[in-house]
Motif scaffolding. Structure first.
Motif, PDB file in Angstrom:
ATOM      1  N   SER A   1       0.833  -1.201   0.000  1.00 18.54           N
ATOM      2  CA  SER A   1       0.000   0.000   0.000  1.00 18.54           C
ATOM      3  C   SER A   1       0.870   1.255   0.000  1.00 18.54           C
ATOM      4  CB  SER A   1      -0.931  -0.010   1.216  1.00 18.54           C
ATOM      5  OG  SER A   1      -1.765   1.123   1.221  1.00 18.54           O
ATOM      6  N   ILE A   2       1.871   1.292   0.867  1.00 25.03           N
ATOM      7  CA  ILE A   2       2.768   2.453   0.926  1.00 25.03           C
ATOM      8  C   ILE A   2       3.501   2.639  -0.399  1.00 25.03           C
ATOM      9  CG2 ILE A   2       4.895   3.310   1.975  1.00 25.03           C
ATOM     10  CD1 ILE A   2       3.909   2.247   4.624  1.00 25.03           C
ATOM     11  N   ALA A   3       3.968   1.538  -0.996  1.00 27.40           N
ATOM     12  CA  ALA A   3       4.691   1.635  -2.265  1.00 27.40           C
ATOM     13  C   ALA A   3       3.820   2.241  -3.350  1.00 27.40           C
ATOM     14  CB  ALA A   3       5.187   0.248  -2.684  1.00 27.40           C
ATOM     15  N   ASP A   4       2.543   1.843  -3.396  1.00 25.86           N
ATOM     16  CA  ASP A   4       1.657   2.373  -4.433  1.00 25.86           C
ATOM     17  C   ASP A   4       1.296   3.831  -4.184  1.00 25.86           C
ATOM     18  OD1 ASP A   4       1.622   0.248  -6.125  1.00 25.86           O
ATOM     19  OD2 ASP A   4      -0.373  -0.460  -5.610  1.00 25.86           O
ATOM     20  N   TYR A   5       1.061   4.199  -2.932  1.00 22.30           N
ATOM     21  CA  TYR A   5       0.804   5.611  -2.653  1.00 22.30           C
ATOM     22  C   TYR A   5       2.029   6.457  -3.019  1.00 22.30           C
ATOM     23  CZ  TYR A   5      -3.588   4.702  -0.167  1.00 22.30           C
ATOM     24  OH  TYR A   5      -4.871   4.344   0.159  1.00 22.30           O
ATOM     25  N   SER A   6       3.204   5.937  -2.723  1.00 20.86           N
ATOM     26  CA  SER A   6       4.433   6.664  -3.055  1.00 20.86           C
ATOM     27  C   SER A   6       4.580   6.820  -4.564  1.00 20.86           C
ATOM     28  CB  SER A   6       5.648   5.938  -2.472  1.00 20.86           C
ATOM     29  OG  SER A   6       5.579   5.887  -1.058  1.00 20.86           O
ATOM     30  N   LYS A   7       4.209   5.782  -5.326  1.00 19.09           N
ATOM     31  CA  LYS A   7       4.271   5.872  -6.788  1.00 19.09           C
ATOM     32  C   LYS A   7       3.268   6.901  -7.301  1.00 19.09           C
ATOM     33  CE  LYS A   7       5.534   4.646 -10.945  1.00 19.09           C
ATOM     34  NZ  LYS A   7       6.884   4.976 -11.475  1.00 19.09           N
ATOM     35  N   ALA A   8       2.063   6.910  -6.726  1.00 18.49           N
ATOM     36  CA  ALA A   8       1.062   7.900  -7.138  1.00 18.49           C
ATOM     37  C   ALA A   8       1.562   9.314  -6.865  1.00 18.49           C
ATOM     38  CB  ALA A   8      -0.252   7.645  -6.404  1.00 18.49           C
ATOM     39  N   ILE A   9       2.235   9.502  -5.738  1.00 18.33           N
ATOM     40  CA  ILE A   9       2.776  10.820  -5.396  1.00 18.33           C
ATOM     41  C   ILE A   9       3.930  11.185  -6.324  1.00 18.33           C
ATOM     42  CG2 ILE A   9       4.079  12.063  -3.612  1.00 18.33           C
ATOM     43  CD1 ILE A   9       2.330  10.472  -1.563  1.00 18.33           C
ATOM     44  N   ALA A  10       4.765  10.206  -6.691  1.00 20.21           N
ATOM     45  CA  ALA A  10       5.864  10.475  -7.622  1.00 20.21           C
ATOM     46  C   ALA A  10       5.334  10.933  -8.982  1.00 20.21           C
ATOM     47  CB  ALA A  10       6.725   9.223  -7.786  1.00 20.21           C
ATOM     48  N   LEU A  11       4.177  10.376  -9.382  1.00 18.73           N
ATOM     49  CA  LEU A  11       3.565  10.757 -10.653  1.00 18.73           C
ATOM     50  C   LEU A  11       2.815  12.074 -10.553  1.00 18.73           C
ATOM     51  CD1 LEU A  11       2.237   7.236 -11.707  1.00 18.73           C
ATOM     52  CD2 LEU A  11       4.046   8.532 -12.865  1.00 18.73           C
ATOM     53  N   ASN A  12       2.338  12.407  -9.341  1.00 18.06           N
ATOM     54  CA  ASN A  12       1.564  13.629  -9.128  1.00 18.06           C
ATOM     55  C   ASN A  12       1.922  14.189  -7.767  1.00 18.06           C
ATOM     56  OD1 ASN A  12      -0.287  15.669  -8.787  1.00 18.06           O
ATOM     57  ND2 ASN A  12      -2.109  14.359  -8.928  1.00 18.06           N
ATOM     58  N   ALA A  13       2.835  15.149  -7.743  1.00 17.71           N
ATOM     59  CA  ALA A  13       3.357  15.687  -6.480  1.00 17.71           C
ATOM     60  C   ALA A  13       2.302  16.422  -5.670  1.00 17.71           C
ATOM     61  CB  ALA A  13       4.529  16.626  -6.764  1.00 17.71           C
ATOM     62  N   SER A  14       1.153  16.734  -6.272  1.00 20.46           N
ATOM     63  CA  SER A  14       0.075  17.438  -5.559  1.00 20.46           C
ATOM     64  C   SER A  14      -1.097  16.514  -5.228  1.00 20.46           C
ATOM     65  CB  SER A  14      -0.424  18.616  -6.411  1.00 20.46           C
ATOM     66  OG  SER A  14       0.612  19.543  -6.642  1.00 20.46           O
ATOM     67  N   TYR A  15      -0.858  15.221  -5.204  1.00 26.47           N
ATOM     68  CA  TYR A  15      -1.921  14.234  -4.979  1.00 26.47           C
ATOM     69  C   TYR A  15      -2.262  14.217  -3.480  1.00 26.47           C
ATOM     70  CZ  TYR A  15      -4.614  10.190  -6.682  1.00 26.47           C
ATOM     71  OH  TYR A  15      -5.620   9.328  -7.075  1.00 26.47           O
ATOM     72  N   VAL A  16      -3.154  15.110  -3.074  1.00 29.57           N
ATOM     73  CA  VAL A  16      -3.454  15.321  -1.665  1.00 29.57           C
ATOM     74  C   VAL A  16      -3.940  14.035  -0.995  1.00 29.57           C
ATOM     75  CG1 VAL A  16      -4.949  16.561  -0.053  1.00 29.57           C
ATOM     76  CG2 VAL A  16      -3.948  17.760  -1.994  1.00 29.57           C
ATOM     77  N   ASP A  17      -4.894  13.351  -1.619  1.00 33.33           N
ATOM     78  CA  ASP A  17      -5.467  12.161  -0.990  1.00 33.33           C
ATOM     79  C   ASP A  17      -4.433  11.044  -0.840  1.00 33.33           C
ATOM     80  OD1 ASP A  17      -7.821  13.499  -0.835  1.00 33.33           O
ATOM     81  OD2 ASP A  17      -8.836  12.404  -2.442  1.00 33.33           O
ATOM     82  N   ALA A  18      -3.465  10.985  -1.752  1.00 30.21           N
ATOM     83  CA  ALA A  18      -2.422   9.965  -1.640  1.00 30.21           C
ATOM     84  C   ALA A  18      -1.525  10.243  -0.437  1.00 30.21           C
ATOM     85  CB  ALA A  18      -1.602   9.905  -2.925  1.00 30.21           C
ATOM     86  N   TYR A  19      -1.146  11.516  -0.231  1.00 29.76           N
ATOM     87  CA  TYR A  19      -0.380  11.865   0.969  1.00 29.76           C
ATOM     88  C   TYR A  19      -1.186  11.508   2.229  1.00 29.76           C
ATOM     89  CZ  TYR A  19       3.159  14.655  -1.530  1.00 29.76           C
ATOM     90  OH  TYR A  19       4.190  15.077  -2.336  1.00 29.76           O
ATOM     91  N   TYR A  20      -2.469  11.874   2.208  1.00 29.05           N
ATOM     92  CA  TYR A  20      -3.311  11.642   3.385  1.00 29.05           C
ATOM     93  C   TYR A  20      -3.399  10.147   3.713  1.00 29.05           C
ATOM     94  CZ  TYR A  20      -7.527  11.281   6.222  1.00 29.05           C
ATOM     95  OH  TYR A  20      -8.423  10.971   7.204  1.00 29.05           O
ATOM     96  N   ASN A  21      -3.717   9.333   2.706  1.00 27.96           N
ATOM     97  CA  ASN A  21      -3.869   7.904   2.964  1.00 27.96           C
ATOM     98  C   ASN A  21      -2.536   7.244   3.311  1.00 27.96           C
ATOM     99  OD1 ASN A  21      -6.570   8.109   2.515  1.00 27.96           O
ATOM    100  ND2 ASN A  21      -6.631   6.847   0.667  1.00 27.96           N
ATOM    101  N   ARG A  22      -1.437   7.710   2.687  1.00 25.05           N
ATOM    102  CA  ARG A  22      -0.139   7.136   3.052  1.00 25.05           C
ATOM    103  C   ARG A  22       0.188   7.455   4.506  1.00 25.05           C
ATOM    104  NH1 ARG A  22       5.433   8.692  -0.027  1.00 25.05           N
ATOM    105  NH2 ARG A  22       5.143  10.595   1.229  1.00 25.05           N
ATOM    106  N   GLY A  23      -0.191   8.662   4.954  1.00 22.79           N
ATOM    107  CA  GLY A  23       0.005   8.995   6.361  1.00 22.79           C
ATOM    108  C   GLY A  23      -0.748   8.059   7.274  1.00 22.79           C
ATOM    109  N   LEU A  24      -1.961   7.703   6.883  1.00 24.39           N
ATOM    110  CA  LEU A  24      -2.750   6.780   7.695  1.00 24.39           C
ATOM    111  C   LEU A  24      -2.083   5.411   7.772  1.00 24.39           C
ATOM    112  CD1 LEU A  24      -6.578   6.473   7.674  1.00 24.39           C
ATOM    113  CD2 LEU A  24      -5.189   4.420   7.628  1.00 24.39           C
ATOM    114  N   VAL A  25      -1.566   4.919   6.629  1.00 24.96           N
ATOM    115  CA  VAL A  25      -0.900   3.611   6.620  1.00 24.96           C
ATOM    116  C   VAL A  25       0.360   3.658   7.479  1.00 24.96           C
ATOM    117  CG1 VAL A  25       0.104   1.807   5.199  1.00 24.96           C
ATOM    118  CG2 VAL A  25      -1.837   3.112   4.341  1.00 24.96           C
TER     119      VAL A  25
END
Length: 503
Positions: A335-359
């Motif tokens: 889960s963390i790896a995929d959120y990190s990939k989503a953030i790498a593709l979109n540095a402003s992906y707010v929900d990805a930062y939020y959910n990665r923080g939860l994980v």
């Protein structure tokens, strides 16, 4: 994990210093052709209105859309919970920026389990267009939709009449057989508080639903205190729901309308839903993955997101939802790896930062979680849940002052969240501010009378304050609620505490 489908997309109670009409119905004989997204957005802006409520000390915000006109009287359809509070005086702000007093409200939700619908009227000599209603049965799984509404932005002081509209695309992900408040049309689209009551359009610019509800995944926070019960945090999923427009049409008589009062076009849509049974491109695999995720088929969802990513390696949304599925499957590193990939593709992906923080928090990495929640707040100062979750992490690390500051900010943005009062109560308890903790637990209970954990923690606080009988009463209520909610282990803990007090 408990997926809660009952969060309204309204923004009510922010701290701040229907005459029934008749009209003409049209059943179009000629086929309609798909409109472009900008065309639908322009149409949506012209027919959608803000609904703003004011009381001496509070304001509320919602959305509606014009469905009928007779002379100078306009009828607006919205969600019942947008206009149900009798202590508010409601006004309509039109697409031209003019404000009108609501002249009459007809609340169609006659019971807790009735559809969350209402109509209101206003008078204006200005000419405004009226929406065309479609056939919500045609909004099958895989159909593209658009949601339009006026979200509030407390951080930018944009609430009430200062709100700007948002136009959000998505796909229908499931059709529920029933729902207590009628929200059976579900879709994947990012919506915000203040958009409740807004229209959901099909690709032909016809309204097929009344938006008003979203869902969050809730996870219990680890009990690090060992004395009191900690709270919950919510994962952003992006799944939302509307009441199908056919539900409203069936209730026209309850609204005092007849079919001649509205414009209806039920011709077959030229654009068919995506062929989810036989995907052959990244988008179709992605949408089928969304539908499988929404129905709880996590492994099937992962398989489809895999195919979408293999076909299109930079598909950030597919990484995001695969991460969410991995989280539900408790495969945290993936889960963390995929959120990190989503953030790498979109540095402003707010929900990805939020959910990665939860994980990260769930895995015990509180500093990492705080860093991600801080990034969310930098990108979106209106994100109440990020303040709440950062407060929880700070509290667990012993920074109760920082935690309380974050809970205060979360409550300024969204003062109706029982869990944030609960969490602030816990932080206050941890610094021995028992009276303030007691007040917060009480507020949480007032907002949610079934909040078993709030009763339990209030009881524990009363023990420390020397009120044994009050503590026993709260713990007994907590035990009853825990048992009714299937939380038998917590019920037994409450009963054990009662036994100790009675000795």
């Amino acid at each position: 994990m408990n997926r809660d489908y009952s969060r309204f997309d309204s923004l009510t109670s922010i701290l701040a210093g229907t005459v029934v009409v008749a009209g003409i119905v049209v059943f179009a004989a000629a086929p309609v052709f798909a409109m472009s997204s900008p065309e639908i957005a322009k149409l949506a802006e012209s027919v959608t209105v803000q609904i703003n409520g004011k009381s001496p000390n509070m304001v509320s915000s919602g959305t509606g859309f014009i469905i009928a006109k007779q002379g100078t009287t306009y009828t607006v359809l919205t969600a019942n919970h947008v206009v149900t509070d009798t202590k508010f005086t409601y006004t309509i702000r039109s697409s031209t920026g003019k404000d009108y007093q609501v002249t009459r409200s007809v609340l169609l939700q006659k019971g807790q389990n009735a559809p969350d619908l209402a109509v209101v009227t206003f008078n204006s000599a200005e000419s405004y267009p009226v929406v065309t209603l479609g056939d919500s049965e045609q909004a099958a799984v895989g159909t593209g939709i658009f949601v339009f509404g006026y979200p509030a932005n407390v951080a930018q002081q944009k609430y009430g009449t200062q709100r700007n509209f948002e136009f959000v695309p998505g796909y229908v992900t499931s059709r529920l057989p029933n729902h207590p408040r009628g929200y059976t049309l579900r879709y994947n689209a990012v919506t915000k508080g203040g958009m409740s009551g807004g229209p959901v359009f099909d690709a032909e610019g016809r309204v097929v639903g009344i938006h008003g509800e979203g869902d969050l995944d809730f996870d219990d926070v680890t009990d690090t205190d060992r004395t009191v019960i900690t709270g919950k945090v919510a994962t952003k999923t992006g799944f939302n729901a509307a009441i199908p427009i056919n539900t409203f049409i069936a209730k026209l008589s309850d609204a005092g309308l007849n079919r001649s009062a509205i414009l209806v076009n039920t011709s077959t849509a030229p654009n068919a839903p995506l062929k989810l049974n036989n995907p052959n491109d990244a988008k179709t695999y992605y949408v089928r993955g969304l539908t499988r995720f929404d129905k709880g088929d996590l492994s099937g969802a992962v398989a489809d997101f895999n195919q979408a990513i293999q076909t299109q390696s930079d598909y950030s949304e597919a990484y995001f939802y695969r991460a969410l599925a991995y989280f539900d499957l408790r495969q945290m590193p993936k889960s963390i790896a995929d959120y990190s990939k989503a953030i790498a593709l979109n540095a402003s992906y707010v929900d990805a930062y939020y959910n990665r923080g939860l994980v990260l928090s769930a895995m015990g990495d509180k500093p990492g979680a705080i860093a991600d929640y801080t990034q969310v707040i930098r990108l979106d100062r209106n994100f109440a849940a990020a303040y709440n979750n950062r407060g929880l992490a700070l509290s667990d690390l012993g920074d109760q002052k920082g935690a309380i500051d974050d809970f205060n900010q979360a409550l300024q943005i969204n003062p109706g969240r029982a869990n944030t009062y609960f969490n602030r109560g816990l932080a206050l308890f941890r610094i021995n501010n028992d009276r303030s903790a007691l007040a917060d637990y009480t507020q949480a209970i007032q907002l949610n009378p079934s909040y078993a954990k709030a009763f339990a923690n209030r009881g524990i606080t009363l023990v420390r304050m020397g009120d044994r009988q009050g503590a026993i009463a709260d713990l007994q209520q907590a035990a009853r609620l825990f048992r009714a909610q299937g939380m038998n282990a917590d019920a037994q803990k409450a009963l054990d505490l009662i036994g100790q007090l009675q000795k």
